[in-house]
Design an enzyme around this catalytic site. Structure first.
Site, mmCIF file in Angstrom:
data_model
loop_
_atom_site.group_PDB
_atom_site.id
_atom_site.type_symbol
_atom_site.label_atom_id
_atom_site.label_comp_id
_atom_site.label_asym_id
_atom_site.label_seq_id
_atom_site.Cartn_x
_atom_site.Cartn_y
_atom_site.Cartn_z
ATOM 1 N N ASN A 1 -41.758 -12.291 48.202
ATOM 2 C CA ASN A 1 -42.780 -11.774 48.696
ATOM 3 C C ASN A 1 -43.773 -11.375 47.814
ATOM 4 O O ASN A 1 -43.831 -10.118 47.137
ATOM 5 C CB ASN A 1 -42.429 -10.577 49.732
ATOM 6 N N GLU A 2 -44.502 -12.223 47.607
ATOM 7 C CA GLU A 2 -45.716 -12.065 46.408
ATOM 8 C C GLU A 2 -46.605 -11.032 46.866
ATOM 9 O O GLU A 2 -46.913 -10.893 48.181
ATOM 10 C CB GLU A 2 -46.265 -13.277 45.965
ATOM 11 N N PRO A 3 -47.287 -10.464 45.921
ATOM 12 C CA PRO A 3 -48.502 -9.353 46.555
ATOM 13 C C PRO A 3 -49.431 -10.106 47.461
ATOM 14 O O PRO A 3 -49.804 -11.414 47.347
ATOM 15 C CB PRO A 3 -49.370 -9.313 45.180
ATOM 16 N N SER B 1 -48.137 -10.200 50.655
ATOM 17 C CA SER B 1 -47.331 -10.512 51.832
ATOM 18 C C SER B 1 -47.532 -9.384 52.768
ATOM 19 O O SER B 1 -47.496 -8.373 52.448
ATOM 20 C CB SER B 1 -46.032 -10.454 51.330
ATOM 21 N N THR C 1 -44.911 -15.226 38.418
ATOM 22 C CA THR C 1 -43.557 -15.467 38.717
ATOM 23 C C THR C 1 -42.690 -16.903 37.942
ATOM 24 O O THR C 1 -41.726 -16.778 37.600
ATOM 25 C CB THR C 1 -43.415 -15.513 40.238
#
Ligand code: F6R
Length: 246
Positions: A155-157, A159, A174
């Protein structure tokens, strides 16, 4: 030592090995407690560099202390997409190499998102994956690592707090951080299947491990405001989450 001034309790250990031992002991206690009650123990698993010592300690506990995983059901957080299960870099391979091949877990109880589904079926597959752990009674204990950008699972920034298991674009940071697992960055998949933030928050207990260079993002997650820009900060809203750091 618990620092009670933080918004999330933080257990600080002298080394990643010591912190991992603490996490392994909590897992073993839960497994044995559930065994006594003749219940299944549902664990949420993470991959990457962070849980390496944890996996090794669980294998040691199985071999030397007779810790059995026969009552354990596991659900992994994420998987690259697209990727074949048997690819060396897949999280399916990672989990078998580091843990599952060395313990007595029933292979039918292992669940890892499958990164080989055709794109048009992935949405349905993600919903089915989410339903599987709800059927298992929910996750008793979720293990997490943390990305340098604060991601949990993938869950990347940005999300959403209500996000569920889905396909997500990996941040470039990432992909750069994970390049060491591949020949070069062009070989790192651009997508991944990940449990969502809301999925993770449903776990009854959460232990997030973070070693070494993760200290700044851990401090931000524990002390800062809750923000979707720092997904791990959302864990402040969980009632039974502990960070384990070195
Ligand atoms: C992996 C996962 C990720 C990692 C994070 C840290 O299953 O969910 O959130 O925990 O990217 O990776 P490492 O441990 O390699 O530093």
């Amino acid at each position: 030592m618990v620092d009670s001034f933080e918004k999330i309790p933080v257990e600080i250990y002298p080394s990643a090995q010591d912190g991992s031992r603490y996490v392994a002991e909590e897992i073993a206690r839960l497994i044995r407690e559930k065994q006594q009650k003749k219940e299944k123990c549902v664990l949420g698993m993470a991959t990457g560099g962070t849980p390496i010592y944890l996996d090794a300690e669980l294998v040691r506990m199985h071999k030397e202390e007779g810790l059995s995983f026969k009552n354990v059901i596991t659900f992994n957080l994420d998987e690259y997409y697209p990727i074949e299960k048997k690819a060396f870099q897949s999280y399916w391979s990672f989990m078998h190499r580091h843990l599952f091949d060395h313990i007595d877990i029933d292979p039918a109880n292992i669940h890892i998102p499958d990164g080989s589904w055709p794109k048009e079926d992935v949405k349905k597959y993600c919903a089915a994956y989410e339903a599987t752990f709800e059927e298992a009674g929910g996750i008793d204990l979720q293990i997490l690592g943390i990305g340098l950008n604060g991601h949990i699972g993938f869950n990347e920034p940005g999300s959403s707090i209500i996000s569920k298991t889905r396909l997500i674009n990996l941040d470039n940071t990432t992909r750069i951080a994970n390049t060491y697992e591949f020949e070069n960055i062009s070989k790192v998949p651009r997508l991944a299947i990940t449990m969502g933030i809301s999925t993770i928050l449903k776990a009854k207990r959460i232990l997030l491990m973070g070693w070494g260079q993760k200290s700044a993002i851990i401090a931000r997650s524990v002390d800062g405001n809750v923000s979707e820009h720092v997904p791990a900060s959302i864990l402040q809203q969980h009632t039974d989450c502990t960070f384990v750091v070195d």
